[in-house]
Design a protein around this motif. Sequence first.
Motif, PDB file in Angstrom:
ATOM      1  N   SER A  23      42.944  25.089  41.430  1.00  0.00           N
ATOM      2  CA  SER A  23      44.275  25.652  41.301  1.00  0.00           C
ATOM      3  C   SER A  23      44.198  27.091  40.781  1.00  0.00           C
ATOM      4  O   SER A  23      43.596  27.927  41.419  1.00  0.00           O
ATOM      5  N   SER A  24      44.748  27.380  39.624  1.00  0.00           N
ATOM      6  CA  SER A  24      44.683  28.742  39.086  1.00  0.00           C
ATOM      7  C   SER A  24      43.252  29.150  38.776  1.00  0.00           C
ATOM      8  O   SER A  24      42.904  30.332  38.848  1.00  0.00           O
ATOM      9  N   GLY A  25      42.416  28.193  38.440  1.00  0.00           N
ATOM     10  CA  GLY A  25      40.998  28.475  38.214  1.00  0.00           C
ATOM     11  C   GLY A  25      40.303  28.944  39.473  1.00  0.00           C
ATOM     12  O   GLY A  25      39.301  29.657  39.417  1.00  0.00           O
ATOM     13  N   ALA A  26      40.829  28.568  40.624  1.00  0.00           N
ATOM     14  CA  ALA A  26      40.272  29.043  41.891  1.00  0.00           C
ATOM     15  C   ALA A  26      40.465  30.547  42.026  1.00  0.00           C
ATOM     16  O   ALA A  26      39.608  31.237  42.568  1.00  0.00           O
ATOM     17  N   THR A  27      41.574  31.073  41.519  1.00  0.00           N
ATOM     18  CA  THR A  27      41.814  32.508  41.535  1.00  0.00           C
ATOM     19  C   THR A  27      40.764  33.225  40.694  1.00  0.00           C
ATOM     20  O   THR A  27      40.209  34.248  41.104  1.00  0.00           O
ATOM     21  N   VAL A  28      40.465  32.693  39.538  1.00  0.00           N
ATOM     22  CA  VAL A  28      39.431  33.261  38.670  1.00  0.00           C
ATOM     23  C   VAL A  28      38.076  33.208  39.369  1.00  0.00           C
ATOM     24  O   VAL A  28      37.296  34.160  39.316  1.00  0.00           O
ATOM     25  N   THR A  29      37.804  32.114  40.053  1.00  0.00           N
ATOM     26  CA  THR A  29      36.541  31.956  40.755  1.00  0.00           C
ATOM     27  C   THR A  29      36.395  32.990  41.866  1.00  0.00           C
ATOM     28  O   THR A  29      35.338  33.601  42.031  1.00  0.00           O
ATOM     29  N   VAL A  30      37.460  33.227  42.626  1.00  0.00           N
ATOM     30  CA  VAL A  30      37.406  34.232  43.696  1.00  0.00           C
ATOM     31  C   VAL A  30      37.162  35.618  43.099  1.00  0.00           C
ATOM     32  O   VAL A  30      36.365  36.398  43.621  1.00  0.00           O
ATOM     33  N   GLN A  31      37.804  35.936  41.994  1.00  0.00           N
ATOM     34  CA  GLN A  31      37.576  37.228  41.341  1.00  0.00           C
ATOM     35  C   GLN A  31      36.130  37.346  40.878  1.00  0.00           C
ATOM     36  O   GLN A  31      35.507  38.407  41.017  1.00  0.00           O
TER      37      GLN A  31
END
Length: 62
Positions: A23-31
């Motif tokens: 979820s929102s952690g996926a955004t951090v992972t992509v960054q």
Amino acid sequence: MLYIEKNYSVSANPQDKVLAGLSSGATVTVQAMFYSNETFGYYGVFSPSRTLDFVEETLTLE
């Protein structure tokens, strides 16, 4: 990560490390894929939030 590497028997080799986010952690992972790509060898992006745009032209470092 420094604490883990100092206190546990783990590999310091980036090819032995993975970063994954849901979820929102996926955004951090992509960054992290763009800005910390020398730290991890593998990345997992699971159920990213709808605010994350995966259009190839927008996935840049700029």
